[in-house]
Design a protein around this motif. Structure first.
Motif, PDB file in Angstrom:
ATOM      1  N   GLY A  19       0.925  -0.891  -0.310  1.00  0.00           N
ATOM      2  CA  GLY A  19      -0.163  -0.602   0.114  1.00  0.00           C
ATOM      3  C   GLY A  19       0.841   1.327  -0.409  1.00  0.00           C
ATOM      4  N   LYS A  20       0.020   2.516  -0.264  1.00  0.00           N
ATOM      5  CA  LYS A  20       1.118   3.237  -0.965  1.00  0.00           C
ATOM      6  C   LYS A  20       0.877   4.008   1.054  1.00  0.00           C
ATOM      7  CE  LYS A  20      -0.673   4.366  -5.673  1.00  0.00           C
ATOM      8  NZ  LYS A  20      -1.663   5.086  -6.695  1.00  0.00           N
ATOM      9  N   ARG A  21       0.541   3.823   1.364  1.00  0.00           N
ATOM     10  CA  ARG A  21       0.919   4.662   2.564  1.00  0.00           C
ATOM     11  C   ARG A  21       1.428   4.366   3.963  1.00  0.00           C
ATOM     12  NH1 ARG A  21      -5.341   5.415   5.894  1.00  0.00           N
ATOM     13  NH2 ARG A  21      -5.060   8.066   5.836  1.00  0.00           N
ATOM     14  N   PHE A  22       1.462   2.479   4.010  1.00  0.00           N
ATOM     15  CA  PHE A  22       2.421   2.359   5.539  1.00  0.00           C
ATOM     16  C   PHE A  22       3.969   2.232   4.624  1.00  0.00           C
ATOM     17  CE2 PHE A  22      -1.587   1.194   5.859  1.00  0.00           C
ATOM     18  CZ  PHE A  22      -2.161   1.844   6.988  1.00  0.00           C
ATOM     19  N   GLY A  23       4.280   1.394   3.638  1.00  0.00           N
ATOM     20  CA  GLY A  23       5.416   1.329   2.863  1.00  0.00           C
ATOM     21  C   GLY A  23       6.276   0.561   3.766  1.00  0.00           C
ATOM     22  N   VAL A  24       7.324   0.914   4.210  1.00  0.00           N
ATOM     23  CA  VAL A  24       8.297   0.045   4.852  1.00  0.00           C
ATOM     24  C   VAL A  24       7.290  -0.153   6.748  1.00  0.00           C
ATOM     25  CG1 VAL A  24      10.278  -0.137   5.722  1.00  0.00           C
ATOM     26  CG2 VAL A  24      10.292   0.765   3.124  1.00  0.00           C
ATOM     27  N   GLY A  25       6.617   0.127   6.712  1.00  0.00           N
ATOM     28  CA  GLY A  25       5.927   0.036   8.131  1.00  0.00           C
ATOM     29  C   GLY A  25       5.424  -1.473   8.271  1.00  0.00           C
ATOM     30  N   TRP A  26       5.015  -2.260   7.501  1.00  0.00           N
ATOM     31  CA  TRP A  26       4.482  -3.188   7.876  1.00  0.00           C
ATOM     32  C   TRP A  26       5.340  -4.191   7.662  1.00  0.00           C
ATOM     33  CZ3 TRP A  26      -0.103  -4.271   9.827  1.00  0.00           C
ATOM     34  CH2 TRP A  26      -0.951  -3.497   8.662  1.00  0.00           C
ATOM     35  N   ASP A  27       6.296  -4.679   6.918  1.00  0.00           N
ATOM     36  CA  ASP A  27       8.074  -4.696   7.510  1.00  0.00           C
ATOM     37  C   ASP A  27       8.522  -4.624   8.632  1.00  0.00           C
ATOM     38  OD1 ASP A  27       7.446  -5.637   4.418  1.00  0.00           O
ATOM     39  OD2 ASP A  27       8.885  -4.401   3.276  1.00  0.00           O
ATOM     40  N   VAL A  28       8.436  -3.393   9.239  1.00  0.00           N
ATOM     41  CA  VAL A  28       8.979  -3.552  10.224  1.00  0.00           C
ATOM     42  C   VAL A  28       7.967  -3.768  11.017  1.00  0.00           C
ATOM     43  CG1 VAL A  28       9.533  -0.857  11.908  1.00  0.00           C
ATOM     44  CG2 VAL A  28      10.268  -0.784   9.500  1.00  0.00           C
ATOM     45  N   LEU A  29       6.327  -3.502  11.252  1.00  0.00           N
ATOM     46  CA  LEU A  29       5.694  -4.131  12.211  1.00  0.00           C
ATOM     47  C   LEU A  29       6.148  -5.936  12.588  1.00  0.00           C
ATOM     48  CD1 LEU A  29       3.173  -3.835  14.025  1.00  0.00           C
ATOM     49  CD2 LEU A  29       2.276  -4.049  12.010  1.00  0.00           C
ATOM     50  N   TRP A  30       6.290  -6.298  11.601  1.00  0.00           N
ATOM     51  CA  TRP A  30       5.945  -7.673  11.117  1.00  0.00           C
ATOM     52  C   TRP A  30       7.199  -8.539  11.674  1.00  0.00           C
ATOM     53  CZ3 TRP A  30       2.461 -10.690  11.726  1.00  0.00           C
ATOM     54  CH2 TRP A  30       0.746 -10.497  10.523  1.00  0.00           C
ATOM     55  N   LEU A  31       8.879  -7.735  11.629  1.00  0.00           N
ATOM     56  CA  LEU A  31       9.780  -8.058  11.967  1.00  0.00           C
ATOM     57  C   LEU A  31       9.642  -7.443  14.119  1.00  0.00           C
ATOM     58  CD1 LEU A  31      12.340  -8.539  11.655  1.00  0.00           C
ATOM     59  CD2 LEU A  31      13.255  -6.160  11.530  1.00  0.00           C
ATOM     60  N   SER A  32       9.598  -6.877  14.351  1.00  0.00           N
ATOM     61  CA  SER A  32       9.195  -6.419  15.519  1.00  0.00           C
ATOM     62  C   SER A  32       7.742  -7.022  15.892  1.00  0.00           C
ATOM     63  CB  SER A  32       8.147  -5.202  15.917  1.00  0.00           C
ATOM     64  OG  SER A  32       8.832  -4.206  15.086  1.00  0.00           O
ATOM     65  N   ILE A  33       7.410  -7.813  15.345  1.00  0.00           N
ATOM     66  CA  ILE A  33       6.088  -9.187  16.005  1.00  0.00           C
ATOM     67  C   ILE A  33       6.943 -10.637  16.503  1.00  0.00           C
ATOM     68  CG2 ILE A  33       4.108 -10.259  15.767  1.00  0.00           C
ATOM     69  CD1 ILE A  33       2.915  -8.058  14.989  1.00  0.00           C
TER      70      ILE A  33
END
Length: 102
Positions: free
Chosen positions: A26-40
């Motif tokens: 998605g255009k809104r989050f970018g790399v944020g999802w990757d950081v979230l999954w890596l943190s989890i």
């Protein structure tokens, strides 16, 4: 053997692939999802390691420790949760020692 038509289409295909890869989050989050999954994932690994250390330091016999460790490794989310819940319920069901018993 490649022909001229194949080489002309390759840059267009690779650009479309890059665009598709960039837009999958998605255009809104970018790399944020990757950081979230890596943190989890990192938190789950820490939780699993904490459970394994706790199992090792417990006063159980070796076979029971091995069973708990295997369960924690086979079920890395549920296993440690069940271990900590069972450990705390066992601790609260045992009456505390008095000084005379020690």
């Amino acid at each position: 053997m490649r022909c001229a038509a194949d080489s002309a289409q390759s840059p267009v295909q690779s650009k479309a692939t890059i665009t598709r890869t960039r837009s999958r989050h998605g255009k809104r989050f970018g790399v944020g999802w990757d950081v979230l999954w890596l943190s989890i994932f990192a938190l789950l690994v820490v939780f699993l390691v904490a459970a394994l250390v706790s199992i090792n330091k417990s006063s159980l016999d070796a076979v029971t420790k091995l069973v708990w460790a295997v369960l924690a490794l086979l079920f890395p989310i549920i296993g440690p949760v069940v271990w900590f819940v069972d450990k705390s319920s066992n601790r609260s069901s045992v009456p505390p020692r008095t000084r005379a018993q020690q």
